[in-house]
Design a protein around this motif. Structure first.
Motif, PDB file in Angstrom:
ATOM      1  N   ALA A 120       8.189 -11.154 -10.822  1.00  0.00           N
ATOM      2  CA  ALA A 120       7.467 -10.668  -9.644  1.00  0.00           C
ATOM      3  C   ALA A 120       8.423  -9.963  -8.683  1.00  0.00           C
ATOM      4  CB  ALA A 120       6.760 -11.817  -8.942  1.00  0.00           C
ATOM      5  N   ASP A 121       9.605 -10.525  -8.474  1.00  0.00           N
ATOM      6  CA  ASP A 121      10.587  -9.913  -7.587  1.00  0.00           C
ATOM      7  C   ASP A 121      11.009  -8.536  -8.101  1.00  0.00           C
ATOM      8  OD1 ASP A 121      10.467 -12.142  -5.969  1.00  0.00           O
ATOM      9  OD2 ASP A 121      12.300 -13.041  -6.769  1.00  0.00           O
ATOM     10  N   LYS A 122      11.162  -8.420  -9.417  1.00  0.00           N
ATOM     11  CA  LYS A 122      11.529  -7.137 -10.018  1.00  0.00           C
ATOM     12  C   LYS A 122      10.427  -6.100  -9.796  1.00  0.00           C
ATOM     13  CE  LYS A 122      12.507  -4.994 -14.472  1.00  0.00           C
ATOM     14  NZ  LYS A 122      12.360  -5.149 -15.909  1.00  0.00           N
ATOM     15  N   LEU A 123       9.176  -6.502  -9.993  1.00  0.00           N
ATOM     16  CA  LEU A 123       8.053  -5.592  -9.785  1.00  0.00           C
ATOM     17  C   LEU A 123       7.981  -5.136  -8.332  1.00  0.00           C
ATOM     18  CD1 LEU A 123       5.251  -7.327 -11.882  1.00  0.00           C
ATOM     19  CD2 LEU A 123       6.536  -5.280 -12.483  1.00  0.00           C
ATOM     20  N   ILE A 124       8.189  -6.066  -7.401  1.00  0.00           N
ATOM     21  CA  ILE A 124       8.150  -5.735  -5.976  1.00  0.00           C
ATOM     22  C   ILE A 124       9.232  -4.712  -5.647  1.00  0.00           C
ATOM     23  CG2 ILE A 124       8.599  -6.662  -3.661  1.00  0.00           C
ATOM     24  CD1 ILE A 124       7.168  -9.259  -4.664  1.00  0.00           C
TER      25      ILE A 124
ATOM     26  N   THR B 185       0.076 -12.508 -11.542  1.00  0.00           N
ATOM     27  CA  THR B 185      -1.113 -11.664 -11.568  1.00  0.00           C
ATOM     28  C   THR B 185      -0.902 -10.489 -10.642  1.00  0.00           C
ATOM     29  OG1 THR B 185      -2.524 -13.574 -11.990  1.00  0.00           O
ATOM     30  CG2 THR B 185      -3.606 -11.592 -11.176  1.00  0.00           C
ATOM     31  N   VAL B 186      -1.102  -9.286 -11.161  1.00  0.00           N
ATOM     32  CA  VAL B 186      -1.047  -8.083 -10.340  1.00  0.00           C
ATOM     33  C   VAL B 186      -2.439  -7.453 -10.320  1.00  0.00           C
ATOM     34  CG1 VAL B 186       1.392  -7.626 -10.734  1.00  0.00           C
ATOM     35  CG2 VAL B 186      -0.271  -6.608 -12.240  1.00  0.00           C
ATOM     36  N   ARG B 187      -2.778  -6.882  -9.181  1.00  0.00           N
ATOM     37  CA  ARG B 187      -4.035  -6.151  -9.018  1.00  0.00           C
ATOM     38  C   ARG B 187      -3.682  -4.835  -8.353  1.00  0.00           C
ATOM     39  NH1 ARG B 187      -9.410  -6.808  -9.164  1.00  0.00           N
ATOM     40  NH2 ARG B 187      -9.242  -8.990  -9.712  1.00  0.00           N
ATOM     41  N   TYR B 188      -4.286  -3.757  -8.823  1.00  0.00           N
ATOM     42  CA  TYR B 188      -3.946  -2.441  -8.290  1.00  0.00           C
ATOM     43  C   TYR B 188      -5.157  -1.528  -8.369  1.00  0.00           C
ATOM     44  CZ  TYR B 188      -3.531  -1.530 -13.284  1.00  0.00           C
ATOM     45  OH  TYR B 188      -3.786  -1.440 -14.627  1.00  0.00           O
TER      46      TYR B 188
ATOM     47  N   GLU C 275       0.840  -1.201   0.000  1.00  0.00           N
ATOM     48  CA  GLU C 275       0.000   0.000   0.000  1.00  0.00           C
ATOM     49  C   GLU C 275       0.872   1.246   0.000  1.00  0.00           C
ATOM     50  OE1 GLU C 275      -2.794  -0.079   3.233  1.00  0.00           O
ATOM     51  OE2 GLU C 275      -3.861  -1.806   2.400  1.00  0.00           O
ATOM     52  N   PHE C 276       0.319   2.303  -0.585  1.00  0.00           N
ATOM     53  CA  PHE C 276       0.968   3.609  -0.594  1.00  0.00           C
ATOM     54  C   PHE C 276      -0.069   4.638  -0.194  1.00  0.00           C
ATOM     55  CE2 PHE C 276       1.982   7.643  -2.633  1.00  0.00           C
ATOM     56  CZ  PHE C 276       3.270   7.853  -2.182  1.00  0.00           C
ATOM     57  N   VAL C 277       0.213   5.364   0.893  1.00  0.00           N
ATOM     58  CA  VAL C 277      -0.666   6.440   1.340  1.00  0.00           C
ATOM     59  C   VAL C 277       0.199   7.668   1.532  1.00  0.00           C
ATOM     60  CG1 VAL C 277      -2.255   7.228   3.121  1.00  0.00           C
ATOM     61  CG2 VAL C 277      -2.210   4.802   2.494  1.00  0.00           C
ATOM     62  N   GLY C 278      -0.110   8.713   0.787  1.00  0.00           N
ATOM     63  CA  GLY C 278       0.652   9.946   0.908  1.00  0.00           C
ATOM     64  C   GLY C 278       0.438  10.838  -0.291  1.00  0.00           C
ATOM     65  N   GLY C 279       0.622  12.122  -0.096  1.00  0.00           N
ATOM     66  CA  GLY C 279       0.473  13.070  -1.194  1.00  0.00           C
ATOM     67  C   GLY C 279      -0.902  13.064  -1.815  1.00  0.00           C
ATOM     68  N   GLY C 280      -1.922  12.800  -1.026  1.00  0.00           N
ATOM     69  CA  GLY C 280      -3.285  12.763  -1.556  1.00  0.00           C
ATOM     70  C   GLY C 280      -3.654  11.435  -2.193  1.00  0.00           C
ATOM     71  N   SER C 281      -2.755  10.463  -2.142  1.00  0.00           N
ATOM     72  CA  SER C 281      -3.016   9.147  -2.733  1.00  0.00           C
ATOM     73  C   SER C 281      -3.220   8.098  -1.644  1.00  0.00           C
ATOM     74  CB  SER C 281      -1.838   8.690  -3.592  1.00  0.00           C
ATOM     75  OG  SER C 281      -1.673   9.525  -4.705  1.00  0.00           O
ATOM     76  N   ALA C 282      -4.046   7.129  -1.955  1.00  0.00           N
ATOM     77  CA  ALA C 282      -4.240   5.959  -1.098  1.00  0.00           C
ATOM     78  C   ALA C 282      -4.449   4.785  -2.051  1.00  0.00           C
ATOM     79  CB  ALA C 282      -5.428   6.139  -0.173  1.00  0.00           C
ATOM     80  N   LYS C 283      -3.347   4.077  -2.367  1.00  0.00           N
ATOM     81  CA  LYS C 283      -3.390   3.042  -3.393  1.00  0.00           C
ATOM     82  C   LYS C 283      -2.893   1.714  -2.841  1.00  0.00           C
ATOM     83  CE  LYS C 283      -0.593   5.642  -5.863  1.00  0.00           C
ATOM     84  NZ  LYS C 283       0.253   6.148  -6.962  1.00  0.00           N
ATOM     85  N   TYR C 284      -3.291   0.634  -3.519  1.00  0.00           N
ATOM     86  CA  TYR C 284      -2.772  -0.679  -3.178  1.00  0.00           C
ATOM     87  C   TYR C 284      -2.277  -1.365  -4.441  1.00  0.00           C
ATOM     88  CZ  TYR C 284      -6.909  -2.912  -5.130  1.00  0.00           C
ATOM     89  OH  TYR C 284      -7.878  -3.344  -5.990  1.00  0.00           O
ATOM     90  N   TRP C 285      -1.461  -2.385  -4.236  1.00  0.00           N
ATOM     91  CA  TRP C 285      -0.922  -3.179  -5.339  1.00  0.00           C
ATOM     92  C   TRP C 285      -0.654  -4.570  -4.786  1.00  0.00           C
ATOM     93  CZ3 TRP C 285       3.938  -5.498  -6.126  1.00  0.00           C
ATOM     94  CH2 TRP C 285       4.224  -5.882  -7.436  1.00  0.00           C
ATOM     95  N   THR C 286      -1.133  -5.603  -5.463  1.00  0.00           N
ATOM     96  CA  THR C 286      -0.880  -6.973  -5.025  1.00  0.00           C
ATOM     97  C   THR C 286      -0.221  -7.744  -6.161  1.00  0.00           C
ATOM     98  OG1 THR C 286      -3.018  -7.872  -5.744  1.00  0.00           O
ATOM     99  CG2 THR C 286      -2.909  -6.976  -3.511  1.00  0.00           C
ATOM    100  N   VAL C 287       0.551  -8.762  -5.790  1.00  0.00           N
ATOM    101  CA  VAL C 287       1.183  -9.636  -6.775  1.00  0.00           C
ATOM    102  C   VAL C 287       1.038 -11.076  -6.304  1.00  0.00           C
ATOM    103  CG1 VAL C 287       3.491  -9.406  -5.761  1.00  0.00           C
ATOM    104  CG2 VAL C 287       3.258 -10.055  -8.162  1.00  0.00           C
ATOM    105  N   ASN C 288       0.725 -11.953  -7.245  1.00  0.00           N
ATOM    106  CA  ASN C 288       0.562 -13.372  -6.956  1.00  0.00           C
ATOM    107  C   ASN C 288       1.246 -14.169  -8.055  1.00  0.00           C
ATOM    108  OD1 ASN C 288      -0.413 -15.766  -5.738  1.00  0.00           O
ATOM    109  ND2 ASN C 288      -2.101 -15.806  -7.190  1.00  0.00           N
ATOM    110  N   VAL C 289       2.126 -15.098  -7.644  1.00  0.00           N
ATOM    111  CA  VAL C 289       2.779 -15.995  -8.596  1.00  0.00           C
ATOM    112  C   VAL C 289       2.136 -17.358  -8.433  1.00  0.00           C
ATOM    113  CG1 VAL C 289       4.937 -17.048  -9.323  1.00  0.00           C
ATOM    114  CG2 VAL C 289       4.940 -14.725  -8.445  1.00  0.00           C
ATOM    115  N   SER C 290       1.586 -17.874  -9.523  1.00  0.00           N
ATOM    116  CA  SER C 290       0.951 -19.187  -9.518  1.00  0.00           C
ATOM    117  C   SER C 290       1.470 -19.963 -10.722  1.00  0.00           C
ATOM    118  CB  SER C 290      -0.563 -19.028  -9.588  1.00  0.00           C
ATOM    119  OG  SER C 290      -1.191 -20.299  -9.630  1.00  0.00           O
ATOM    120  N   GLY C 291       2.438 -20.844 -10.470  1.00  0.00           N
ATOM    121  CA  GLY C 291       3.050 -21.580 -11.568  1.00  0.00           C
ATOM    122  C   GLY C 291       3.803 -20.622 -12.467  1.00  0.00           C
ATOM    123  N   CYS C 292       3.420 -20.573 -13.731  1.00  0.00           N
ATOM    124  CA  CYS C 292       4.077 -19.694 -14.713  1.00  0.00           C
ATOM    125  C   CYS C 292       3.360 -18.355 -14.878  1.00  0.00           C
ATOM    126  CB  CYS C 292       4.151 -20.401 -16.068  1.00  0.00           C
ATOM    127  SG  CYS C 292       5.151 -21.892 -16.041  1.00  0.00           S
TER     128      CYS C 292
END
Length: 71
Positions: free
Chosen positions: A53-57, A26-29, A6-23
């Protein structure tokens, strides 16, 4: 396992998730409290998917996102 950031600051309140399943990676934001958007990419093998996924994180952490949960 899904990791949530999650990121909260500067007027923003956002989330980002990542899931690795096999190959698949999936990201959700979106804004906190919304369903947001989802995107799935498929890679040739599980190692490539995990590397992506590690790079995105790493990128999200540099932008100020903090991990809040691993489900």
């Amino acid at each position: 396992m899904t990791r949530r950031f999650e990121f909260v600051g500067g007027g923003s309140a956002k989330y980002w998730t990542v899931n690795v399943s096999g190959c698949d990676v999936t990201v959700r934001y979106g804004r906190l409290g919304s369903d947001g958007q989802s995107l799935t990419k498929t890679f040739p093998d599980q190692a490539a998917a995990q590397k992506h996924a590690d790079k995105l994180i790493q990128e999200k952490c540099k932008k100020g996102y903090c991990e809040v949960a691993a489900v």
